[in-house]
Enzyme design. Structure first.
Site, PDB file in Angstrom:
ATOM      1  CD  GLU A 118      12.187  44.709  57.798  1.00 37.55           C
ATOM      2  OE1 GLU A 118      12.771  45.588  57.130  1.00 37.55           O
ATOM      3  OE2 GLU A 118      12.771  43.738  58.333  1.00 37.55           O
ATOM      4  NE  ARG A 128      19.858  33.086  53.084  1.00 35.00           N
ATOM      5  CZ  ARG A 128      19.982  31.979  53.828  1.00 35.00           C
ATOM      6  NH1 ARG A 128      20.803  31.026  53.457  1.00 35.00           N
ATOM      7  NH2 ARG A 128      19.282  31.827  54.937  1.00 35.00           N
ATOM      8  CB  CYS A 135       9.402  38.197  55.437  1.00 33.34           C
ATOM      9  SG  CYS A 135       9.337  36.941  56.726  1.00 33.34           S
ATOM     10  CG  HIS A 149      11.836  40.462  59.606  1.00 31.96           C
ATOM     11  ND1 HIS A 149      11.996  41.179  58.453  1.00 31.96           N
ATOM     12  CD2 HIS A 149      11.578  39.181  59.200  1.00 31.96           C
ATOM     13  CE1 HIS A 149      11.841  40.399  57.404  1.00 31.96           C
ATOM     14  NE2 HIS A 149      11.586  39.174  57.823  1.00 31.96           N
TER      15      HIS A 149
END
Lengths: 221, 221, 221, 221
Positions: free
Chosen positions: A79, A89, A142, A164
């Site tokens: 990232e 979500r 995260c 990730h």
């Protein structure tokens, strides 16, 4: 030199999380002279940064590599940036689902990784590990941990960042419908060790952003 | 009330750009009482922000909506955040390909959109237009313009943001191999008008971030 | 010359089906001298082929173009082959979900389209419509109808085939999560008319498979 | 009992092919009492079926499992059907690129796999291997070999089929741009052994299609 590695507990109904499956195998290892310590973070918005803060305080690491699971991603996904927003979500492991709340009230909009992300991606690919730079860590726990980590260490000279990782094969196998990409824990562990070697060397050589590799790994959108 | 809409010139070897094909049809229209003015931006890192600055200066808009093309995206893709980095996967229209250079030296890491992105996405979907929030605008000229726009208007009370739009059918048709998603210019124009109506109403009602809709449109990664 | 066009009723909880939305607009039109007749097929394994047989009997068409909805596909997706199996991932509109049952007991394993699929795809792309050859029509009612159609007309000199079409924008807008590709009914209608013109010309010129265009549109897997 | 396993030589500019990397490790092994023999096939339209025929003649296997590489697929992808067409998207290893030519002139349009594909997929998933049924093997040399294999063994009581496998991590790492899914050779080897056990048991129990598992693994399109 001490490096803290964090992984997450399972979430979203899973019983394993690849970030922790690999992290727990690394505890106590020495990589290029650096000692690895690992800690598991809860996938809970209200607790993850507390556990992280305790780990930073207890271990006083010189570098931190946080790992998290990314369903569907196929590579060691390094990232670039953490943003100051939580927009869940799905509910976290305690049922919280914040919408458009900041990770840190009045904090800056974003933090960049201070790891040598281009060196890491380049070395991983050269050694046969699928790897890429990601321009978004999402808006779930995260990203919250990544942002909180960078915020906690800003200005302290401790390099830190987030990666990730794909599902484990056993997780991909349990999904119905179209299969998602996966990576074996053996491959992932070797990739993490490769990345850690790059990180240690980078820090030994000065550890500044300007020393990262100049190779394009951007996205047009 | 005046709203500036920007679109890009074609890039990457294309002869059209949907962002401009739709923008140029909007020039001079009145939407919910607001007058639309449009300007085309060059897909050139060294020029895009100059042209944008001139347009802001000339038109003194109350709101700005920048549009850009996103190959492969299937919807009206409302960007949440612009980051302070240029990492060009392909050369721009003058051959420049910056790697990991800031949009604005010493600028903040990122700016969030100041448009009511959740209201916009919700209204678009309710009216039958595929729409979504995107957590990354990439690292090419689109992101540069988005970042530069937010930087130029920071603290000035002018709402602004960026939307990536799908290819036109004619562009998707010309690609070899697997087709990419597309959206007709008619559909796109109607979607932009729908979004503008939401923007005008939002500004009339106060125009603060706190007034945006609270609906989750996040990403786990 | 008479051409039968079939579209499906909505299925899977939808209220519209793009294949029918476009088909019903074509009824009675004359394309390159050919008259279009249309019929809606039920998305029901036990009924679709009966309705199709009645339509073939009633209209005695010279060519047949069957259309069906394909969630997520982005183009005018011309099917190459129908296979003799039903394996339903979801129940049909009457709740039936056959697993690995033949469309026609003791029928051949597959039938190829007898339409000039390469000419059609080439003309569509040249005229700005996203189009491609698909190597599988799936194993649901669409494939069943395609197989049943080819079986019914085998050896009769009537050219026939199947095309999968994208969702309508309004359908894509209603899905939660990541948007799926869509195509406006206007674009789709124009694409169907373009395809029909190619079909008529092909039949007028002899209509043999050997006369189809020789351009690669295959898949490595 | 003897089982022939085939893998392909590298193609498309690659230096390895996962189908061969795993196949060569299986030579001479005994699985559930069955002896494994392996042969490498050329990725050449004009030679692949000759080499296959020689291997069938030399080894007189009771079952055959052909393996091939599928860029981008993420799982042990068990093919349902082979079609009688070659339509090469890229040249084969000797530069041939046939377009819409039959594998076997005047052969049937397709052959179904005679392996217990549903039993295999079910067992693989239960044991933690990502697996799925694929409705198309493409139109390149893999499909040609699959079709040629089924044609050669039709009516002979020898069970046979084809499985597409993901790239190896080292292959995915070498691609520029977005990473493709991969599977480690260790994981793939274990998956092949799992599939072979299912195949042997199935043959011992009668080996008829009717004995395959009745679980839906179809595609709506």
């Amino acid at each position: 030199m001490k490096i803290l590695i964090t992984g997450f507990e399972p979430f979203g109904g899973e019983t394993v999380n690849p970030s922790w499956e690999v992290a727990k195998q690394l505890d106590g290892l020495i990589v290029s002279g650096a000692q690895l310590v690992v800690v598991q973070l809860p996938c809970v918005f209200s607790k993850s940064l507390q556990v992280l803060a305790q780990a930073l305080d207890a271990h006083q690491p010189h570098m931190v590599l946080s790992l998290g699971q990314a369903d569907g991603r196929s590579d060691f996904s390094i990232e670039r940036v953490a943003i100051n927003v939580c927009d869940a979500r799905i509910p976290d492991n305690e049922g919280a689902q914040p919408i458009d709340e900041p990770v840190v009230a009045h904090g800056p909009a974003a933090y960049f990784s201070s790891l040598p992300i281009k060196k890491m991606a380049t070395a991983l690919k050269a050694q046969g590990f699928p790897a890429a730079i990601s321009q978004t860590a999402g808006t779930f726990v995260c990203n919250q941990v990544f942002y909180g980590l960078q915020h906690a260490l800003a200005g302290k000279g401790v390099l830190s960042g987030f990666v990730h990782v794909p599902l484990m094969p056993i997780q991909a196998a349990m999904r119905s419908g179209a299969s998602l990409a996966s990576m074996s824990t053996e491959t992932l562990k070797a990739a993490v060790l490769c990345a850690l070697e790059v990180m240690v060397l980078h820090l030994q050589q000065g550890g500044t952003d300007a020393q990262d590799a100049k190779v394009q790994m951007g996205a047009t959108h």
